[in-house]
Design a protein around this motif. Structure first.
Motif, PDB file in Angstrom:
ATOM      1  N   UNK A  99       0.864  -1.171   0.000  1.00  0.00           N
ATOM      2  CA  UNK A  99       0.000   0.000   0.000  1.00  0.00           C
ATOM      3  C   UNK A  99       0.906   1.227   0.000  1.00  0.00           C
ATOM      4  N   UNK A 100       0.971   1.894  -1.133  1.00  0.00           N
ATOM      5  CA  UNK A 100       1.725   3.137  -1.252  1.00  0.00           C
ATOM      6  C   UNK A 100       0.810   4.271  -0.822  1.00  0.00           C
ATOM      7  N   UNK A 101       1.235   5.011   0.196  1.00  0.00           N
ATOM      8  CA  UNK A 101       0.420   6.094   0.734  1.00  0.00           C
ATOM      9  C   UNK A 101       1.132   7.423   0.535  1.00  0.00           C
ATOM     10  N   UNK A 102       0.530   8.307  -0.238  1.00  0.00           N
ATOM     11  CA  UNK A 102       1.092   9.625  -0.505  1.00  0.00           C
ATOM     12  C   UNK A 102       0.202  10.711   0.109  1.00  0.00           C
ATOM     13  N   UNK A 103       0.771  11.883   0.243  1.00  0.00           N
ATOM     14  CA  UNK A 103       0.032  13.040   0.766  1.00  0.00           C
ATOM     15  C   UNK A 103      -0.730  12.681   2.036  1.00  0.00           C
ATOM     16  N   UNK A 104      -0.035  12.106   2.969  1.00  0.00           N
ATOM     17  CA  UNK A 104      -0.683  11.628   4.183  1.00  0.00           C
ATOM     18  C   UNK A 104      -1.242  12.781   5.002  1.00  0.00           C
ATOM     19  N   UNK A 105      -2.374  12.503   5.633  1.00  0.00           N
ATOM     20  CA  UNK A 105      -3.071  13.480   6.457  1.00  0.00           C
ATOM     21  C   UNK A 105      -3.194  12.942   7.881  1.00  0.00           C
ATOM     22  N   UNK A 106      -3.459  13.826   8.803  1.00  0.00           N
ATOM     23  CA  UNK A 106      -3.596  13.398  10.190  1.00  0.00           C
ATOM     24  C   UNK A 106      -4.725  12.380  10.340  1.00  0.00           C
ATOM     25  N   UNK A 107      -5.747  12.516   9.532  1.00  0.00           N
ATOM     26  CA  UNK A 107      -6.880  11.576   9.617  1.00  0.00           C
ATOM     27  C   UNK A 107      -6.561  10.193   9.068  1.00  0.00           C
ATOM     28  N   UNK A 108      -5.368  10.016   8.509  1.00  0.00           N
ATOM     29  CA  UNK A 108      -4.933   8.685   8.074  1.00  0.00           C
ATOM     30  C   UNK A 108      -4.314   7.900   9.231  1.00  0.00           C
ATOM     31  N   UNK A 109      -4.151   8.539  10.369  1.00  0.00           N
ATOM     32  CA  UNK A 109      -3.585   7.867  11.535  1.00  0.00           C
ATOM     33  C   UNK A 109      -4.486   6.714  11.972  1.00  0.00           C
ATOM     34  N   UNK A 110      -3.900   5.520  12.023  1.00  0.00           N
ATOM     35  CA  UNK A 110      -4.671   4.326  12.369  1.00  0.00           C
ATOM     36  C   UNK A 110      -3.741   3.116  12.392  1.00  0.00           C
ATOM     37  N   UNK A 111      -4.282   2.007  12.855  1.00  0.00           N
ATOM     38  CA  UNK A 111      -3.612   0.723  12.673  1.00  0.00           C
ATOM     39  C   UNK A 111      -4.113   0.159  11.344  1.00  0.00           C
ATOM     40  N   UNK A 112      -3.184  -0.224  10.493  1.00  0.00           N
ATOM     41  CA  UNK A 112      -3.517  -0.724   9.167  1.00  0.00           C
ATOM     42  C   UNK A 112      -3.372  -2.249   9.139  1.00  0.00           C
ATOM     43  N   UNK A 113      -4.405  -2.906   8.622  1.00  0.00           N
ATOM     44  CA  UNK A 113      -4.441  -4.353   8.557  1.00  0.00           C
ATOM     45  C   UNK A 113      -4.552  -4.824   7.114  1.00  0.00           C
ATOM     46  N   UNK A 114      -3.853  -5.888   6.780  1.00  0.00           N
ATOM     47  CA  UNK A 114      -4.081  -6.507   5.476  1.00  0.00           C
ATOM     48  C   UNK A 114      -4.964  -7.732   5.666  1.00  0.00           C
ATOM     49  N   UNK A 115      -5.656  -8.091   4.609  1.00  0.00           N
ATOM     50  CA  UNK A 115      -6.578  -9.218   4.685  1.00  0.00           C
ATOM     51  C   UNK A 115      -6.630  -9.919   3.343  1.00  0.00           C
ATOM     52  N   UNK A 116      -7.089 -11.166   3.360  1.00  0.00           N
ATOM     53  CA  UNK A 116      -7.174 -11.924   2.128  1.00  0.00           C
ATOM     54  C   UNK A 116      -8.336 -12.884   2.114  1.00  0.00           C
ATOM     55  N   UNK A 117      -8.921 -13.035   0.946  1.00  0.00           N
ATOM     56  CA  UNK A 117     -10.031 -13.976   0.770  1.00  0.00           C
ATOM     57  C   UNK A 117     -10.097 -14.390  -0.694  1.00  0.00           C
ATOM     58  N   UNK A 118     -10.712 -15.522  -0.933  1.00  0.00           N
ATOM     59  CA  UNK A 118     -10.854 -15.987  -2.319  1.00  0.00           C
ATOM     60  C   UNK A 118     -11.768 -15.069  -3.122  1.00  0.00           C
ATOM     61  N   UNK A 119     -12.658 -14.367  -2.438  1.00  0.00           N
ATOM     62  CA  UNK A 119     -13.647 -13.549  -3.122  1.00  0.00           C
ATOM     63  C   UNK A 119     -13.412 -12.066  -2.840  1.00  0.00           C
ATOM     64  N   UNK A 120     -13.322 -11.293  -3.910  1.00  0.00           N
ATOM     65  CA  UNK A 120     -13.071  -9.860  -3.781  1.00  0.00           C
ATOM     66  C   UNK A 120     -14.167  -9.170  -2.981  1.00  0.00           C
ATOM     67  N   UNK A 121     -15.405  -9.580  -3.173  1.00  0.00           N
ATOM     68  CA  UNK A 121     -16.507  -8.941  -2.459  1.00  0.00           C
ATOM     69  C   UNK A 121     -16.345  -9.138  -0.948  1.00  0.00           C
ATOM     70  N   UNK A 122     -15.859 -10.285  -0.556  1.00  0.00           N
ATOM     71  CA  UNK A 122     -15.642 -10.535   0.872  1.00  0.00           C
ATOM     72  C   UNK A 122     -14.554  -9.614   1.418  1.00  0.00           C
ATOM     73  N   UNK A 123     -13.503  -9.422   0.648  1.00  0.00           N
ATOM     74  CA  UNK A 123     -12.433  -8.518   1.071  1.00  0.00           C
ATOM     75  C   UNK A 123     -12.991  -7.108   1.245  1.00  0.00           C
ATOM     76  N   UNK A 124     -13.709  -6.638   0.258  1.00  0.00           N
ATOM     77  CA  UNK A 124     -14.241  -5.271   0.286  1.00  0.00           C
ATOM     78  C   UNK A 124     -15.216  -5.050   1.437  1.00  0.00           C
ATOM     79  N   UNK A 125     -15.924  -6.100   1.813  1.00  0.00           N
ATOM     80  CA  UNK A 125     -16.924  -5.982   2.881  1.00  0.00           C
ATOM     81  C   UNK A 125     -16.359  -6.310   4.254  1.00  0.00           C
ATOM     82  N   UNK A 126     -15.062  -6.542   4.335  1.00  0.00           N
ATOM     83  CA  UNK A 126     -14.442  -6.820   5.627  1.00  0.00           C
ATOM     84  C   UNK A 126     -14.703  -8.211   6.155  1.00  0.00           C
ATOM     85  N   UNK A 127     -15.035  -9.144   5.271  1.00  0.00           N
ATOM     86  CA  UNK A 127     -15.342 -10.523   5.692  1.00  0.00           C
ATOM     87  C   UNK A 127     -14.240 -11.491   5.253  1.00  0.00           C
ATOM     88  N   UNK A 128     -13.017 -10.977   5.152  1.00  0.00           N
ATOM     89  CA  UNK A 128     -11.913 -11.814   4.686  1.00  0.00           C
ATOM     90  C   UNK A 128     -11.663 -12.998   5.599  1.00  0.00           C
TER      91      UNK A 128
END
Length: 122
Positions: A80-109
């Protein structure tokens, strides 16, 4: 199965940062992958996703145009290349994986990493 994030840290507004997620224990090239983040006191939110083919990407409105998700299948690594970072980008970042893209997008990885802290502050 392991997903190990790295590359987090403390930066100033406007800076750039690249996160990496090293995957093992499953067939990485067959899985769609994504990044989520969770700020203190807030719910986890979708950041970006990439289909297993690597040809299709998705972004939240808040990061679209600033962040770029990519993958290196031979290296079993998500980025994940992050440019022009803002204070509101402050967070813990998690990666996830699933066989189905829709599951990834919906947080059901199926698979999740432990997260890496990104702090943007002047």
């Amino acid at each position: 199965v392991r997903l190990v994030e790295s590359g987090g840290g403390s930066v100033q507004p406007g800076d750039s940062l690249t996160l990496a997620c090293a995957a093992s224990g499953f067939t990485f090239r067959a899985y769609s992958m994504g990044w989520f983040r969770q700020a203190a006191g807030k719910e986890r939110e979708f950041v970006a996703a990439i289909a297993w083919t690597g040809g299709t990407t998705y972004y939240s409105n808040s990061v679209n145009g600033r962040f770029t998700i990519s993958r290196d299948n031979p290296k079993n690594t998500l980025y994940l290349q992050m440019n022009s970072l803002k204070s509101e980008d402050t967070a813990v970042y998690y990666c996830s994986g699933d066989r189905y893209t829709v599951a990834v997008r919906e947080g059901r990885s199926e698979y999740w990493g432990q997260g890496t802290q990104v702090t943007v502050s002047s």
